[in-house]
Design a protein around this motif. Sequence first.
Motif, mmCIF file in Angstrom:
data_model
loop_
_atom_site.group_PDB
_atom_site.id
_atom_site.type_symbol
_atom_site.label_atom_id
_atom_site.label_comp_id
_atom_site.label_asym_id
_atom_site.label_seq_id
_atom_site.Cartn_x
_atom_site.Cartn_y
_atom_site.Cartn_z
ATOM 1 N N ASN A 13 0.907 -1.336 -0.043
ATOM 2 C CA ASN A 13 -0.029 -0.102 0.151
ATOM 3 C C ASN A 13 0.875 1.229 0.084
ATOM 4 O O ASN A 13 0.338 2.266 0.594
ATOM 5 C CB ASN A 13 -1.096 0.116 1.273
ATOM 6 C CG ASN A 13 -1.876 -1.253 1.149
ATOM 7 O OD1 ASN A 13 -2.115 -1.934 0.135
ATOM 8 N ND2 ASN A 13 -2.479 -1.576 2.484
ATOM 9 N N LYS A 19 -1.430 -3.466 -3.395
ATOM 10 C CA LYS A 19 -2.458 -3.123 -2.553
ATOM 11 C C LYS A 19 -3.013 -4.168 -1.956
ATOM 12 O O LYS A 19 -3.184 -5.381 -2.480
ATOM 13 C CB LYS A 19 -3.727 -2.606 -3.725
ATOM 14 C CG LYS A 19 -3.328 -1.340 -4.061
ATOM 15 C CD LYS A 19 -3.976 0.015 -3.330
ATOM 16 C CE LYS A 19 -3.780 1.138 -3.981
ATOM 17 N NZ LYS A 19 -3.748 2.155 -3.133
ATOM 18 N N PRO A 21 -5.884 -4.321 0.712
ATOM 19 C CA PRO A 21 -7.013 -3.852 1.824
ATOM 20 C C PRO A 21 -6.919 -4.557 2.947
ATOM 21 O O PRO A 21 -7.039 -5.698 3.000
ATOM 22 C CB PRO A 21 -8.282 -4.059 0.790
ATOM 23 C CG PRO A 21 -7.771 -4.242 -0.668
ATOM 24 C CD PRO A 21 -6.584 -4.970 -0.458
ATOM 25 N N ASP A 24 -9.351 -7.180 3.308
ATOM 26 C CA ASP A 24 -9.142 -8.512 2.837
ATOM 27 C C ASP A 24 -8.205 -9.007 3.563
ATOM 28 O O ASP A 24 -8.083 -10.303 3.556
ATOM 29 C CB ASP A 24 -8.704 -8.194 1.460
ATOM 30 C CG ASP A 24 -10.038 -7.807 0.447
ATOM 31 O OD1 ASP A 24 -10.997 -7.626 1.002
ATOM 32 O OD2 ASP A 24 -9.380 -7.025 -0.795
ATOM 33 N N GLN A 42 -3.011 1.445 7.236
ATOM 34 C CA GLN A 42 -2.998 0.849 6.118
ATOM 35 C C GLN A 42 -1.698 0.183 5.596
ATOM 36 O O GLN A 42 -1.465 -0.314 4.651
ATOM 37 C CB GLN A 42 -3.369 1.933 5.035
ATOM 38 C CG GLN A 42 -5.078 2.167 5.072
ATOM 39 C CD GLN A 42 -5.932 0.971 5.141
ATOM 40 O OE1 GLN A 42 -5.745 0.215 4.030
ATOM 41 N NE2 GLN A 42 -6.814 0.975 6.089
#
Length: 182
Positions: A13, A19, A21, A24, A42
């Motif tokens: 990220n 990426k 999330p 997830d 994040q």
Amino acid sequence: MTTTYAALLRGINVGGSRKVPMADLRTLLTGLGLDGVRTHLQSGQAVFTAARGDEDSLGADITLAIEERFGFPVDVIVRDHAYLKSVADACPFPADTLEGRQLHVTYFSAPVDAARFAEIDPAAYLPEEFRLGDRALYLYVPDGLGRSKLAEALARPRLTKGLIATSRNWNTVVKLVEMTGA
């Protein structure tokens, strides 16, 4: 008996690539049979409990699951609460008087010795400083990491060859101790 761990994911990220999330990631970790999964920010921290495995096997399982789910490899270091607390407690710098952006810990996948960093002349980077700890490197950067010449020197691939290395600012170090201790 269950143990509480933090998984530290390296290089996700950042800058719009790789990426993962956090929702997830929580689902993926829960699917591995890990309990009480929570994430922080994040930038790749997850806390969970597990009744099986050790740090290395849990890290390998998470690494494999992330690559299968997201299609790219992510290095993962897993550490338990006792280790994270010992790293925070052993900080050689006055953490309580510094801003979180001025102090960082790089966690390593294995022990490192001073010989690995012998090519770095500490005096050349003052007032920035670093100290080695238990599978960790403490980095004091008064002007922050983004402008640090010492951080740049310490990140040279030959210095971390054969290791997973991932850094966290002091605020995150403290938060992970709190989260894994709850």
